[in-house]
Design an enzyme around this catalytic site. Structure first.
Site, mmCIF file in Angstrom:
data_model
loop_
_atom_site.group_PDB
_atom_site.id
_atom_site.type_symbol
_atom_site.label_atom_id
_atom_site.label_comp_id
_atom_site.label_asym_id
_atom_site.label_seq_id
_atom_site.Cartn_x
_atom_site.Cartn_y
_atom_site.Cartn_z
ATOM 1 C CG ASN A 13 -1.699 1.289 1.367
ATOM 2 O OD1 ASN A 13 -1.852 2.031 0.390
ATOM 3 N ND2 ASN A 13 -2.209 1.560 2.555
ATOM 4 C CE LYS A 15 0.474 3.603 4.691
ATOM 5 N NZ LYS A 15 0.270 3.723 6.101
ATOM 6 C CG HIS A 99 -5.780 1.982 5.091
ATOM 7 N ND1 HIS A 99 -5.267 2.945 5.925
ATOM 8 C CD2 HIS A 99 -4.788 1.081 4.898
ATOM 9 C CE1 HIS A 99 -4.002 2.642 6.218
ATOM 10 N NE2 HIS A 99 -3.690 1.512 5.605
ATOM 11 C CD GLU A 101 -2.730 5.618 6.541
ATOM 12 O OE1 GLU A 101 -2.758 5.690 5.304
ATOM 13 O OE2 GLU A 101 -1.783 5.094 7.171
ATOM 14 C CD GLU A 171 -3.506 -2.523 7.277
ATOM 15 O OE1 GLU A 171 -2.399 -2.774 6.809
ATOM 16 O OE2 GLU A 171 -4.121 -1.470 7.032
ATOM 17 N N GLY A 177 2.330 2.355 10.462
ATOM 18 C CA GLY A 177 3.250 3.473 10.277
ATOM 19 C C GLY A 177 3.958 3.904 11.546
ATOM 20 C CB SER A 217 5.254 -1.715 11.702
ATOM 21 O OG SER A 217 4.813 -0.379 11.886
HETATM 22 C C1 PEP Z 1 -0.757 0.177 5.806
HETATM 23 O O1 PEP Z 1 -0.772 1.330 5.430
HETATM 24 O O2 PEP Z 1 -1.675 -0.583 5.475
HETATM 25 C C2 PEP Z 1 0.354 -0.280 6.646
HETATM 26 C C3 PEP Z 1 0.302 -1.470 7.166
HETATM 27 O O3 PEP Z 1 1.399 0.600 6.831
HETATM 28 P P1 PEP Z 1 2.806 0.281 7.535
HETATM 29 O O4 PEP Z 1 3.306 -1.019 6.969
HETATM 30 O O5 PEP Z 1 3.675 1.427 7.187
HETATM 31 O O6 PEP Z 1 2.547 0.165 9.000
#
Ligand code: PEP
Length: 257
Positions: A13, A15, A99, A101, A171, A177, A217
């Site tokens: 992803n 973003k 998601h 965000e 998630e 992040g 992460s």
């Molecule tokens: C994501 O944006 O779905 C995500 C898991 O980000 P990150 O791996 O940076 O935590």
């Protein structure tokens, strides 16, 4: 992972990152560096404006292109939005829905998430439904209830047949992040809870066949142990998908496990 019953899927992803020229260069190198064996499916979730270029470069590869969002209406006065039919027409195969965000910064509620899933399926897109708890919710010990609620609301009115086209990504919001990863046990436990909810809603066969990813992460160092959990069927990767070598290492780990 349990490859006997379901697909292992690694999705990046991006973003709001990468220009069209950066997308072309990355996609070209990625498709030329993949492991030979095809034990995991690969998806790139790119910004809307990069979709056409990504699809062009990845046309004859086994990497599918996904959008990061979609509107629930098929057309109309929704300035700035993009419909599922428009994405499907471009050759998009998957779309991220819900998601954290989007939920956090754009007030996306479970009702909107459900509408988007229906719209995506209707247009022939495969939703990657994202669910996850905040740190506060985890500390209040309501993770299982919250996740069950998110899943049930998002899948309201979705049939067992339609479930074959849906991927779920667990998630934890506190891990996205932040560099804080869920332990393999935490990830495995919640992915197991999701599978149990699916079993109740749709029966054992559908639950067994659904790909459930972990995201938050994930990186080359922790990927193997997370993916070794029986209910973790791949990863949704943010930051580490922006660096080709990191993303490739995760793909190789998913291919091996
Ligand atoms: C994501 O944006 O779905 C995500 C898991 O980000 P990150 O791996 O940076 O935590």
């Amino acid at each position: 992972m349990n490859r006997k019953y379901r697909k292992t899927v690694v999705a990046g992803n991006w973003k709001m990152n990468k220009t069209v020229s950066e997308t072309r260069a990355f996609a070209e190198e990625l498709k030329n560096s993949l492991p030979r064996s095809k034990r995991c499916s690969i998806i790139l979730c790119v910004p809307f404006v990069n979709i056409t270029s990504a699809i062009k470069v990845l046309k004859d590869s086994r990497i599918a292109v996904a959008a990061q969002n979609v509107h629930w209406e098929s057309h109309g006065a929704y300035t700035g939005e993009v419909s599922a039919a428009m994405l499907a027409d471009l050759g998009v195969k998957y779309v991220l829905i819900g998601h954290s965000e989007r939920r956090q910064y754009f007030n996306e509620t479970d009702t909107f998430v459900n509408k988007k899933i229906r719209a995506a399926l209707q247009a022939g897109l495969r939703p990657i439904l994202c669910v996850g708890e905040t740190l506060e919710q985890r500390e209040l010990d309501v993770t299982s209830e919250l996740i069950a609620y998110q899943i049930k609301s998002a899948l309201s009115g979705i049939s067992a047949e339609e479930m074959r086209h849906i991927i779920i990504a667990y998630e934890p919001v506190w891990a996205i992040g932040t560099g804080k990863t869920a332990t393999p046990e935490q990830a495995g436990e919640v992915c197991g809870t999701i599978r149990a909810v699916l079993r109740k809603l749709y029966g054992a066969r559908v639950a067994r066949a659904t790909t459930i990813q972990y995201g938050g992460s994930m990186n080359p160092k922790n990927a193997s142990t997370l993916l070794a959990q029986p209910d973790v069927d791949g990863g949704l990767i943010g930051s580490a998908s922006l660096e080709l070598s990191d993303f490739l290492q995760i793909i190789y780990a998913a291919n091996e496990e």
